[in-house]
Write an enzyme that holds these catalytic residues in place. Structure first.
Site, mmCIF file in Angstrom:
data_model
loop_
_atom_site.group_PDB
_atom_site.id
_atom_site.type_symbol
_atom_site.label_atom_id
_atom_site.label_comp_id
_atom_site.label_asym_id
_atom_site.label_seq_id
_atom_site.Cartn_x
_atom_site.Cartn_y
_atom_site.Cartn_z
ATOM 1 C CE LYS A 1 -4.517 -1.880 1.477
ATOM 2 N NZ LYS A 1 -5.429 -2.091 2.287
ATOM 3 N NE ARG B 1 -7.853 -8.098 0.730
ATOM 4 C CZ ARG B 1 -7.738 -7.327 -0.347
ATOM 5 N NH1 ARG B 1 -6.341 -6.618 -0.225
ATOM 6 N NH2 ARG B 1 -8.141 -7.400 -1.642
HETATM 7 N N1 HH2 Z 1 -7.478 -3.497 1.091
HETATM 8 C C1 HH2 Z 1 -7.982 -3.573 -0.293
HETATM 9 C C2 HH2 Z 1 -9.066 -4.245 -0.678
HETATM 10 N N2 HH2 Z 1 -9.921 -4.993 0.163
HETATM 11 N N3 HH2 Z 1 -10.127 -5.771 2.429
HETATM 12 C C3 HH2 Z 1 -9.815 -5.555 3.662
HETATM 13 N N4 HH2 Z 1 -10.534 -6.388 4.506
HETATM 14 N N5 HH2 Z 1 -8.804 -4.875 4.037
HETATM 15 C C4 HH2 Z 1 -7.965 -4.373 3.162
HETATM 16 O O1 HH2 Z 1 -7.020 -3.621 3.905
HETATM 17 C C5 HH2 Z 1 -8.399 -4.309 1.973
HETATM 18 C C6 HH2 Z 1 -9.537 -5.036 1.411
HETATM 19 C C7 HH2 Z 1 -7.105 -2.912 -1.352
HETATM 20 O O2 HH2 Z 1 -6.101 -3.563 -2.159
HETATM 21 P P1 HH2 Z 1 -6.118 -4.292 -3.550
HETATM 22 O O3 HH2 Z 1 -7.470 -5.363 -3.390
HETATM 23 O O4 HH2 Z 1 -5.097 -5.099 -3.760
HETATM 24 O O5 HH2 Z 1 -6.530 -3.393 -4.463
HETATM 25 P P2 HH2 Z 1 -7.802 -2.805 -5.141
HETATM 26 O O6 HH2 Z 1 -8.833 -2.539 -4.155
HETATM 27 O O7 HH2 Z 1 -7.400 -1.811 -6.125
HETATM 28 O O8 HH2 Z 1 -8.374 -4.080 -6.066
#
Ligand code: HH2
Length: 281
Positions: free
Chosen positions: A219, A254
Site C-alpha cells: 500500500k 491479507r
Molecule cells: N484492501 C484492499 C481491498 N480490500 N479488504 C480488507 N478487508 N482489508 C484491506 O485492507 C483491503 C481489502 C485494497 O487492496 P487491493 O485489493 O490489492 O487493491 P484494489 O482495491 O485496487 O483491487
C-alpha cells in the site's frame, strides 16, 4: 489470506488474473505457498477507481468462483472470501460457494461520509441469514471521497468507535459475534501517519475481542515511508508491517505475496507466541 483481484484496474495487480484460467493458476500458486483463505475481488477500491456496479462485478466474479470450487478436492481447508460491498453480489457469491464476505464498507458508518458510500443497508440481514464469517472493515466515503475524509482527532479511538458502532448494528440485525472479524482498513480514508498509528496501537483494537485482519500489502503508506513508488517493490515494507502486526495481535494478513509473507507470519508467530490464525468456520 491471499488476494486475487479479477479486475482490470486494481492498484498493484489489475488485469493479471481476470480470466477464470488465470485466477485458477494464481489460486493454486497461493495455496501451494501457504494461503488458507483466498479473497476474490471484482471491484477495485483504490482511490479514484470507477464504480462498476453489481452486474459487472458479478460478470467478473461468478465464472472465477465457479472455477475455484475445483480446488476444494485437494484443499479441504480452503475458505473462499469475496471482497464486495454490494449485498446483491454477496448473496450471489454465497449461493455460488463463497465462505466469507469481506466488506470494505462494513464499518463505513461515519456521519461525515456521504450516505451513498456507507454499508449497503441489505448487507447485515444477509450475513445474519447466511451465518458466514464477515469482515467489518473501517473506511469512510468511497474511492472518490475517502482521501478528503481522512481527518481524525485520535485515529485509533475514532476507528475503534466506528467499528463498535458497526458491530452493534450487526449484532442487532442478528449477526453472531463469532461471525465478525475486525479490520482497521489500512489506506482507506487514512494518511500515512494514521496507518502507522493504527498499527502501533493495534492491541487497542484487539482488546475488543474480535479477530483482527490487516491488509497492508503493497500500500501507499509503505511506499511513502520507503520512498518506493512501485507497488510490487514494497514487499519488504509489507513484511515488516506483517511481522509487527502479528506480534500486536493480527490473526489474518491479507496479502498479494503469500510465499514470503507466510514465512514471515510463521516466524512472527513462533517468536510472539501468537495464535496466528482464525479457526475458520
Ligand atoms: N484492501 C484492499 C481491498 N480490500 N479488504 C480488507 N478487508 N482489508 C484491506 O485492507 C483491503 C481489502 C485494497 O487492496 P487491493 O485489493 O490489492 O487493491 P484494489 O482495491 O485496487 O483491487
Amino acid at each position: 489470506m491471499g488476494v486475487i483481484n479479477v479486475t482490470p484496474d486494481s492498484f498493484s495487480d489489475g488485469g493479471c488474473f481476470s480470466t477464470p484460467q488465470r485466477a485458477l493458476v494464481q489460486a493454486r500458486r497461493l495455496l501451494a505457498q501457504g494461503a488458507d483463505l483466498l479473497d476474490v475481488g471484482a471491484q477495485s477500491t483504490r482511490p479514484g477507481a470507477e464504480m462498476v456496479g453489481a452486474a459487472v462485478e458479478l460478470q467478473r466474479l461468478l465464472p472465477v468462483l465457479d472455477a475455484l470450487q475445483a480446488l476444494r478436492a485437494d484443499h479441504p481447508r480452503l475458505r473462499l472470501s469475496v471482497d464486495t460491498f454490494e449485498a446483491e453480489v454477496a448473496e450471489a457469491a454465497l449461493a455460488a460457494g463463497a465462505d466469507w464476505i469481506n466488506d470494505v464498507r462494513g464499518a463505513n458508518v461515519s456521519a461525515a461520509a456521504p450516505a451513498g458510500s456507507r454499508r449497503d443497508p441489505a448487507m447485515l440481514a444477509l450475513i445474519a441469514r447466511a451465518g458466514c464469517p464477515y469482515v467489518l472493515m473501517h473506511s469512510r466515503g468511497d474511492s472518490c471521497s475517502m482521501d478528503s475524509l481522512a481527518h481524525y482527532g485520535d485515529v485509533v479511538t475514532e476507528v475503534r468507535a466506528e467499528l463498535e458502532a458497526a458491530t452493534a448494528a450487526a449484532l442487532a440485525a442478528g449477526v453472531q459475534p463469532r461471525q465478525l472479524v475486525w479490520d482497521p482498513g489500512l489506506g482507506f480514508a487514512k494518511t500515512t501517519e494514521h496507518n502507522l498509528e493504527l498499527l502501533r496501537r493495534l492491541p487497542e483494537l484487539g482488546a475488543a475481542g474480535y479477530p483482527l485482519l490487516v491488509g497492508p500489502s503493497r500500500k501507499r503508506f509503505i511506499g511513502a515511508v520507503l520512498a518506493e513508488p512501485r507497488p510490487r517493490a514494497r514487499l519488504w515494507g509489507t513484511a515488516a508491517v506483517c511481522a509487527l502486526a502479528v506480534d500486536r495481535g493480527a490473526a489474518v494478513l491479507r496479502v498479494h505475496d503469500v510465499g514470503p509473507i507466510a514465512q514471515v507470519m510463521r516466524m512472527a508467530v513462533a517468536l510472539s507466541g501468537a495464535v496466528g490464525c482464525v479457526d475458520a468456520p
